[in-house]
Every structure is written in structure tokens, then in C-alpha cells.
Design a protein around this motif. Sequence first.
Motif, PDB file in Angstrom:
ATOM      1  N   ASP A 141      11.548 -26.162   8.769  1.00 12.66           N
ATOM      2  CA  ASP A 141      10.733 -26.092   9.976  1.00 12.66           C
ATOM      3  C   ASP A 141      11.611 -25.621  11.130  1.00 12.66           C
ATOM      4  OD1 ASP A 141       8.582 -26.409  11.762  1.00 12.66           O
ATOM      5  OD2 ASP A 141       9.260 -28.423  12.299  1.00 12.66           O
ATOM      6  N   PHE A 142      11.160 -24.562  11.796  1.00 14.20           N
ATOM      7  CA  PHE A 142      11.881 -24.010  12.945  1.00 14.20           C
ATOM      8  C   PHE A 142      10.918 -24.028  14.133  1.00 14.20           C
ATOM      9  CE2 PHE A 142      13.525 -21.993   9.097  1.00 14.20           C
ATOM     10  CZ  PHE A 142      14.853 -22.413   9.150  1.00 14.20           C
ATOM     11  N   PRO A 143      10.957 -25.069  14.944  1.00  9.25           N
ATOM     12  CA  PRO A 143       9.945 -25.275  15.983  1.00  9.25           C
ATOM     13  C   PRO A 143       9.813 -24.130  16.985  1.00  9.25           C
ATOM     14  CG  PRO A 143      11.252 -27.262  15.652  1.00  9.25           C
ATOM     15  CD  PRO A 143      11.912 -26.180  14.875  1.00  9.25           C
ATOM     16  N   ALA A 144      10.892 -23.395  17.215  1.00  5.58           N
ATOM     17  CA  ALA A 144      10.837 -22.341  18.238  1.00  5.58           C
ATOM     18  C   ALA A 144      10.138 -21.083  17.753  1.00  5.58           C
ATOM     19  CB  ALA A 144      12.251 -21.995  18.700  1.00  5.58           C
ATOM     20  N   VAL A 145      10.035 -20.901  16.440  1.00  5.98           N
ATOM     21  CA  VAL A 145       9.497 -19.659  15.888  1.00  5.98           C
ATOM     22  C   VAL A 145       8.063 -19.892  15.420  1.00  5.98           C
ATOM     23  CG1 VAL A 145       9.868 -17.758  14.281  1.00  5.98           C
ATOM     24  CG2 VAL A 145      11.820 -19.067  15.126  1.00  5.98           C
ATOM     25  N   LYS A 146       7.123 -19.428  16.199  1.00  3.92           N
ATOM     26  CA  LYS A 146       5.709 -19.582  15.883  1.00  3.92           C
ATOM     27  C   LYS A 146       5.044 -18.205  15.859  1.00  3.92           C
ATOM     28  CE  LYS A 146       6.089 -24.042  15.821  1.00  3.92           C
ATOM     29  NZ  LYS A 146       6.090 -24.756  14.525  1.00  3.92           N
ATOM     30  N   SER A 147       3.848 -18.151  15.275  1.00  3.61           N
ATOM     31  CA  SER A 147       3.121 -16.886  15.175  1.00  3.61           C
ATOM     32  C   SER A 147       2.885 -16.264  16.548  1.00  3.61           C
ATOM     33  CB  SER A 147       1.792 -17.090  14.457  1.00  3.61           C
ATOM     34  OG  SER A 147       2.004 -17.459  13.117  1.00  3.61           O
ATOM     35  N   ALA A 148       2.611 -17.101  17.551  1.00  4.24           N
ATOM     36  CA  ALA A 148       2.368 -16.584  18.901  1.00  4.24           C
ATOM     37  C   ALA A 148       3.604 -15.876  19.450  1.00  4.24           C
ATOM     38  CB  ALA A 148       1.948 -17.713  19.831  1.00  4.24           C
ATOM     39  N   VAL A 149       4.789 -16.406  19.150  1.00  5.65           N
ATOM     40  CA  VAL A 149       6.034 -15.772  19.597  1.00  5.65           C
ATOM     41  C   VAL A 149       6.172 -14.396  18.967  1.00  5.65           C
ATOM     42  CG1 VAL A 149       8.557 -15.910  19.513  1.00  5.65           C
ATOM     43  CG2 VAL A 149       7.204 -17.964  20.012  1.00  5.65           C
ATOM     44  N   ILE A 150       5.909 -14.326  17.659  1.00  9.68           N
ATOM     45  CA  ILE A 150       6.018 -13.043  16.953  1.00  9.68           C
ATOM     46  C   ILE A 150       5.024 -12.038  17.513  1.00  9.68           C
ATOM     47  CG2 ILE A 150       5.796 -11.936  14.691  1.00  9.68           C
ATOM     48  CD1 ILE A 150       6.562 -14.724  13.493  1.00  9.68           C
ATOM     49  N   ARG A 151       3.811 -12.514  17.761  1.00  4.03           N
ATOM     50  CA  ARG A 151       2.789 -11.607  18.324  1.00  4.03           C
ATOM     51  C   ARG A 151       3.232 -11.076  19.686  1.00  4.03           C
ATOM     52  NH1 ARG A 151      -0.996 -14.990  18.497  1.00  4.03           N
ATOM     53  NH2 ARG A 151      -0.852 -15.570  20.701  1.00  4.03           N
ATOM     54  N   ASN A 152       3.751 -11.934  20.531  1.00  4.31           N
ATOM     55  CA  ASN A 152       4.170 -11.507  21.863  1.00  4.31           C
ATOM     56  C   ASN A 152       5.327 -10.515  21.797  1.00  4.31           C
ATOM     57  OD1 ASN A 152       2.231 -13.121  23.070  1.00  4.31           O
ATOM     58  ND2 ASN A 152       3.612 -14.860  23.337  1.00  4.31           N
ATOM     59  N   LEU A 153       6.236 -10.735  20.864  1.00  7.71           N
ATOM     60  CA  LEU A 153       7.349  -9.792  20.707  1.00  7.71           C
ATOM     61  C   LEU A 153       6.849  -8.425  20.256  1.00  7.71           C
ATOM     62  CD1 LEU A 153      10.043 -12.051  18.978  1.00  7.71           C
ATOM     63  CD2 LEU A 153      10.045 -11.221  21.343  1.00  7.71           C
ATOM     64  N   LEU A 154       5.846  -8.420  19.394  1.00  9.74           N
ATOM     65  CA  LEU A 154       5.319  -7.152  18.881  1.00  9.74           C
ATOM     66  C   LEU A 154       4.617  -6.354  19.970  1.00  9.74           C
ATOM     67  CD1 LEU A 154       5.143  -5.661  16.094  1.00  9.74           C
ATOM     68  CD2 LEU A 154       6.160  -7.920  16.031  1.00  9.74           C
ATOM     69  N   ILE A 155       3.792  -7.036  20.761  1.00 11.21           N
ATOM     70  CA  ILE A 155       3.012  -6.288  21.752  1.00 11.21           C
ATOM     71  C   ILE A 155       3.876  -5.824  22.923  1.00 11.21           C
ATOM     72  CG2 ILE A 155       0.853  -7.394  21.104  1.00 11.21           C
ATOM     73  CD1 ILE A 155       1.051  -9.202  23.488  1.00 11.21           C
ATOM     74  N   GLU A 156       5.129  -6.308  22.984  1.00  7.28           N
ATOM     75  CA  GLU A 156       6.085  -5.747  23.940  1.00  7.28           C
ATOM     76  C   GLU A 156       6.674  -4.441  23.431  1.00  7.28           C
ATOM     77  OE1 GLU A 156       9.076  -8.675  24.538  1.00  7.28           O
ATOM     78  OE2 GLU A 156       7.786 -10.052  25.660  1.00  7.28           O
ATOM     79  N   ARG A 157       6.568  -4.202  22.119  1.00 12.96           N
ATOM     80  CA  ARG A 157       7.236  -3.069  21.498  1.00 12.96           C
ATOM     81  C   ARG A 157       6.288  -2.012  20.938  1.00 12.96           C
ATOM     82  NH1 ARG A 157      10.271  -7.365  21.639  1.00 12.96           N
ATOM     83  NH2 ARG A 157      12.567  -7.191  21.645  1.00 12.96           N
TER      84      ARG A 157
END
Length: 541
Positions: free
Chosen positions: A48-64
Motif C-alpha cells: 500500500d502506497f498512500p500517496a499514489v492514487k488514481s486521481a494523482v495519475i490522472r492529474n499528472l496525465l492531463i498536465e502532459r
Amino acid sequence: MEAFAALLDALVYTSSRNAKLRLLADYLRRTPDPDRGWALAALTDGLDFPAVKSAVIRNLLIERVDPVLYALSRDYVGDTAETASLLWPEPPAPPSPPTVSEAVDILAGMTRATVSRELPALLDQLDAYGRYALLKLATGAMRIGISARLAKTAFAQAFAVSVDDVEEYWHGQTAPYLPLFDWAANGAEPPSGEDMPLFRPFMLAHPLDDTVVDMADYAAEWKWDGIRVQLVHVANDTGGETRVYSRSGDDISATFPEIAAALDIPAVLDGELLVRGSHQGGERAEQAGAASFNALQQRLGRKTVSKKMLEEYPAFVRLYDALIVEGEDLREHSWEQRRALLERFAPRLDPARFDVSAVIEAATLDELAAIRERSRDEAIEGVMLKRRDSPYVAGRRTGLWYKWKRDPLLIDCVLMYAQRGSGKRSSFYSDYTFGCWDGDPDDVENGGAELLPVGKAYFGFTDEELKWLDRYVRQHTVKTFGPVRETDKSLVFEVAFDSVHASKRHKSGLAMRFPRISRIRADKPAHEADRIDTLRALVKD
């Protein structure tokens, strides 16, 4: 990381259980410590990695990438990790992938404040396959057909050890499982948990189906409609510890503190966690004081339990078996011997928290069938058949225990909404919400009737039926709500379910227990589907 990525890619495209076992066993043999331990933990939801969630990944993608491109791609692919791994811009420098262990260390060190900087740097070290593996490892959403049991079986095959021993020693170990690998691969002493309240694997039952059994060789018990639990108390330097484990080995002691506090004798006990009847909420008391599953559901999943909840939904355990009592391991004893000891032991426990599941007196299978038919009015799922000379062994062993669940209830419902599934079903609309009529749909003069959702199901159909249903949903969509499609209310499902209860969380006021698609009734007009009143009549007062 490349080897782990290759393993995941192979597992995704492998449907055969034996082939999955070979792939995983080969990886565990070839991969050094601690990488193989971290990979095993990832495959069995042990990380379990509390800082890494689907929302974080989505936000990183839409920045790129274009946000619309991401949304369309995610909707089509149906999986965030796969979408992100394919859309992520290729780094300017050649990939320099970390090991699995290095990736775990970096992920574990991320915080909400640093993840937006550190996760992209890690993704830039990987190719598309590596990015997919990393994101799956980080989010825990594997969905590649690897259960904990299959992983343990592959571990046993990899090192030619008994899967029962793997089950026994697994619990109490933490990733990357170095003592476990040292025992299996190098012949070291097995991990010891003598003074720890460790979980032992449950003995499970096969469905009775068409099996013919001689009741002279088997004992029958009720199969109660709660959750299977194991209670473990050990005496140690701190005075003693008690744990309550679910069937999957999760520690649920904090959710049921009164149960954990009630066992203070060294023992490992197997039973069904239930809630007493005669509490607020409209449920009537069932046989021997057990309320329906709907009452127990009020307690499940809570991290903290209020005093009011403890009073309104008091839990107790109906004991089935004794594995260990005061240091004596009983698992090799016959069921009859264990049962006799359990009946002698139970009076030493708090009667408000423990009792023993009754044995059903039935001379023949036909007689038992007649008793089982009457179980619809009880807080039970059916009956169990246990061979009298059976030891307590982990997993399902043919011929020892059978479960004979009561026949399901059936009702005709109308398909209302569909949503894409996950993993292999991510391209198919495979999750279906269905409803019943709140009134008479043919009574046009009085406005007809409204369809109200009564349940959701995603299994019960064949692969060919899934393809047909997916085409149907696409061709009969009238509205879309993000990933959800609303259909034109024309297809009828025959839905099987175990029971129905009142629920304030649903517009219909009802909640089904274990709904599944029994048949697709394309031949039946939607207006002939059942009404809400039919379901309401099945709710116990």
C-alpha cells in the motif's frame, strides 16, 4: 523491473490456471531477493502506497496530454494504469529502469507533497511495459487473475514444498518475506509465530451438487448467514493477545472489539460472526437469536465502532470447530473428536458472545432436504455436510465437507444501466444495474409505473452472452453519464438472489443479497417484469 513487467504482461494474456502457475513459479525461482518478495506482495495485495492514487495519475496525465484525449482513451481502455502507460510521453533519455525493490523504496517514500514530482521522475525511467507494471504495483489494482491462493500454490510449486505449509507459515510474515523464501528455497527453519496470534487457513467445502452421500458417514449443520471468522488467542509476555480474522485472513478485531475481548483462553476457533436479533432497525429475531445478514452489515467495514452501534447490533460467534485449544493442535483429529472437545470447551466462554452451531438430526439425505427447504425463514444460507472422520485441512478437499445452499429466489427485472468492467472485461459493458416496476406499467390512465433500481450484477452469464449483452447495450443506449450508459428499458433479466432486505440507501428501499444474472429473457416484454411489491413481500418483518 523488466522481469516483473514481462511477468505481468504474460499473466494478462494467459487464461489457463496451470500456465499462470508455471509463469509465476518460474519468476519466483529466477528472481533474487528481495525483488521476488515485493513482487509477490504486489500480486497478493500486500502493498500500500498512500500517496499514489488514481486521481494523482490522472492529474499528472492531463498536465502532459490533451485532457479530452485522456478521457476518451481512459473510457475506451477501461484501466487507468494501462491508459497512463501508453499515453505517457516518452522520455528524452533511454530508460534506466530501477529494480522492483528500488521502485518500492521510492514509492514508499512519496508523500502528497512530493508525489507530483517524484512519480513522473520514476515513470521517465521506464518504457510502456515498465510504466504499466509500476502503476499496477503502486495502486494495487492488479486484476490479472492471481488470487492469494494461486500465488501460494505457485510458491509451493516453485520450491517443491507443501502448499499447506506455505499457508501455515505465510501469515505473520511481511513483505518481502525473506524468512519464507529462506525456508522454501534454502532449507532454513520455517518462520516461527508461536507466541503470535496468527491466522490459520480455513477448511472449505465443495458444493454438494449431484453428489450422493451416506448420512451415516456425515454430520449436518446449519450454514449460517453471517461472515466466517477465526478467533485466535495466545498467551505471551504482554499477558495475551486476541485477533478476529475474516475468511481472507484480514484482521477485523477493531470492527468487533467485544468479540476480541471475550476470548481469553489460548485457542484457535472457527465460527460464524452474527448479530443478535431483537435490536432496533426492524429486523425480527431469527432462530437462536441470530438476525439477518442485513443487521450484521451495519457493523462491517467500520474502523471505529460507537457505543450505540455496539448496543444496537451486538455481535456474537456461533462456533463450528476448534483447531487448537490450550496448546493442543486438534487439526489432525476427526471432526467427531473436535466436535466433542468443542462442546466441552464452549461452556467456559461468555454465553453472550459464543454458542455452538447445532447439529441437524437427519437419517437420510431426503430428510435433510426437507429440513433445508424450511430454512428460508431462518438466518441461514443452507446446510453443511461434514464427514465425521475428516481432519481439519486447509482449502477444499474432495469428499470431506460439502455445502448445500438453499435454492435461490428468482425475479424478473429490467436492465437500466450498464458500465464497463475491469481487467479483461474493460472493453465490455459487463456491470448491469436492473430494476422493478413501482406500480403497474400497463396502467396508462394513472401514469403507468416507474422503474426503480433494485440491484447490480456482473456475473452469471457466459462469454458469448457477455458479447451479446455488450452489443445490446451499445445499440440501445439513450443517455451516458461518464462511464455509465443508460439503456432504453427493454431487456429483461431473470435475476437470482439469496434474500432481500429493507435499505434506506437505495431509492427502492430494498437491497438484494448476492444478486446474479440467471437468464437473459430477451423473449419477455419489459412491462411483464416483476414489481417492487413482489420483492417487498419477501422482506422479513
